[in-house]
Design an enzyme around this catalytic site. Structure first.
Site, mmCIF file in Angstrom:
data_model
loop_
_atom_site.group_PDB
_atom_site.id
_atom_site.type_symbol
_atom_site.label_atom_id
_atom_site.label_comp_id
_atom_site.label_asym_id
_atom_site.label_seq_id
_atom_site.Cartn_x
_atom_site.Cartn_y
_atom_site.Cartn_z
ATOM 1 N N ILE A 15 0.835 -1.226 0.000
ATOM 2 C CA ILE A 15 0.000 0.000 0.000
ATOM 3 C C ILE A 15 0.857 1.259 0.000
ATOM 4 O O ILE A 15 0.435 2.303 -0.499
ATOM 5 C CB ILE A 15 -0.964 -0.018 1.195
ATOM 6 C CG1 ILE A 15 -2.111 0.977 1.000
ATOM 7 C CG2 ILE A 15 -0.231 0.244 2.513
ATOM 8 C CD1 ILE A 15 -3.241 0.817 1.988
ATOM 9 N N VAL A 37 1.288 -3.559 8.507
ATOM 10 C CA VAL A 37 1.218 -2.423 7.562
ATOM 11 C C VAL A 37 1.531 -1.108 8.281
ATOM 12 O O VAL A 37 2.119 -0.197 7.693
ATOM 13 C CB VAL A 37 -0.167 -2.384 6.875
ATOM 14 C CG1 VAL A 37 -1.276 -1.989 7.839
ATOM 15 C CG2 VAL A 37 -0.150 -1.469 5.654
ATOM 16 N N ASP A 38 1.240 -1.041 9.569
ATOM 17 C CA ASP A 38 1.549 0.159 10.375
ATOM 18 C C ASP A 38 3.050 0.438 10.327
ATOM 19 O O ASP A 38 3.501 1.549 10.053
ATOM 20 C CB ASP A 38 1.082 -0.118 11.805
ATOM 21 C CG ASP A 38 1.052 1.112 12.691
ATOM 22 O OD1 ASP A 38 0.774 0.963 13.895
ATOM 23 O OD2 ASP A 38 1.308 2.223 12.199
#
Ligand code: APR
Length: 174
Positions: A15, A37-38
């Protein structure tokens, strides 16, 4: 309707590389970074992201907060806190639905054109993937039916299990 005109699409990969107006972060309630993803978003955005997050005072599950994207291609990051899966008896479905709705509301307030979501709570937080993907598609489709903004939402599948679910829910868009 050709895929180009479709307002909800499935995309694959990282992303942090997407050139969209905003990417959504699957954060925790401290908003001070983490794994998954953080962690990838914070690494890609650089230290200014954490500095801004420190000013936000955390975020409750189901809520969302906006920051700039700094070194990311995306101009904004919408941080949302999904539910930790605890078996389904603690309103996890409602909290997950709220994360999608509040993130979309921030994007609509800013009149953003494009927003990309990871599969919120489908990693460390252990939410059953088929159930989470159904909630994501349902909530996003409902929001898009009621608002011209964002013009397009990308559902980002990073692992095969999520890709398979989105492909089943959105045939023709993968
Ligand atoms: N791009 C897109 N999606 C990704 C990426 C990436 N670079 N990295 C991981 N994902 C996917 C995972 O495969 C999963 O499908 O994001 C989804 C959410 O997984 P997590 O990042 O583990 O997030 P979540 O399950 O919501 O747990 C949140 O994890 O990282 C910590 O600080 C975070 O405490 C919070 C918790």
């Amino acid at each position: 309707m050709n895929a180009g005109a479709r307002r909800l699409r499935v995309v694959y990969g990282d992303i942090t590389r997407l050139e969209v107006d905003a990417i959504v972060n699957a954060a925790n309630s401290t908003l001070l970074g983490g794994g998954g993803v953080d962690g990838t978003i914070h690494r890609a955005a650089g230290p200014e992201l954490l500095a801004e997050c420190r000013t936000l005072g955390g975020c409750s599950p189901g809520q969302s907060k906006l920051t700039r994207g700094y070194r990311l291609p995306a101009r904004w990051v919408i941080h949302t806190v999904g539910p930790v899966w605890r078996g389904g008896g603690e309103r996890e479905d409602e909290v997950l639905a709220s994360s999608y709705r509040t993130a979309l509301a921030l994007a609509a307030d800013k009149r953003l054109a494009t927003v990309a979501f990871p599969a919120i709570s489908c990693g460390v937080y252990g939410f059953p993937i088929p159930r989470a993907c159904r909630i994501a598609v349902r909530e996003i489709e409902a929001f898009l039916a009621s608002s011209p903004h964002p013009a397009r939402v990308d559902l980002v599948a990073f692992d095969e299990a999520v890709r398979r679910e989105y492909a089943a829910l959105l045939p023709g868009s993968v």
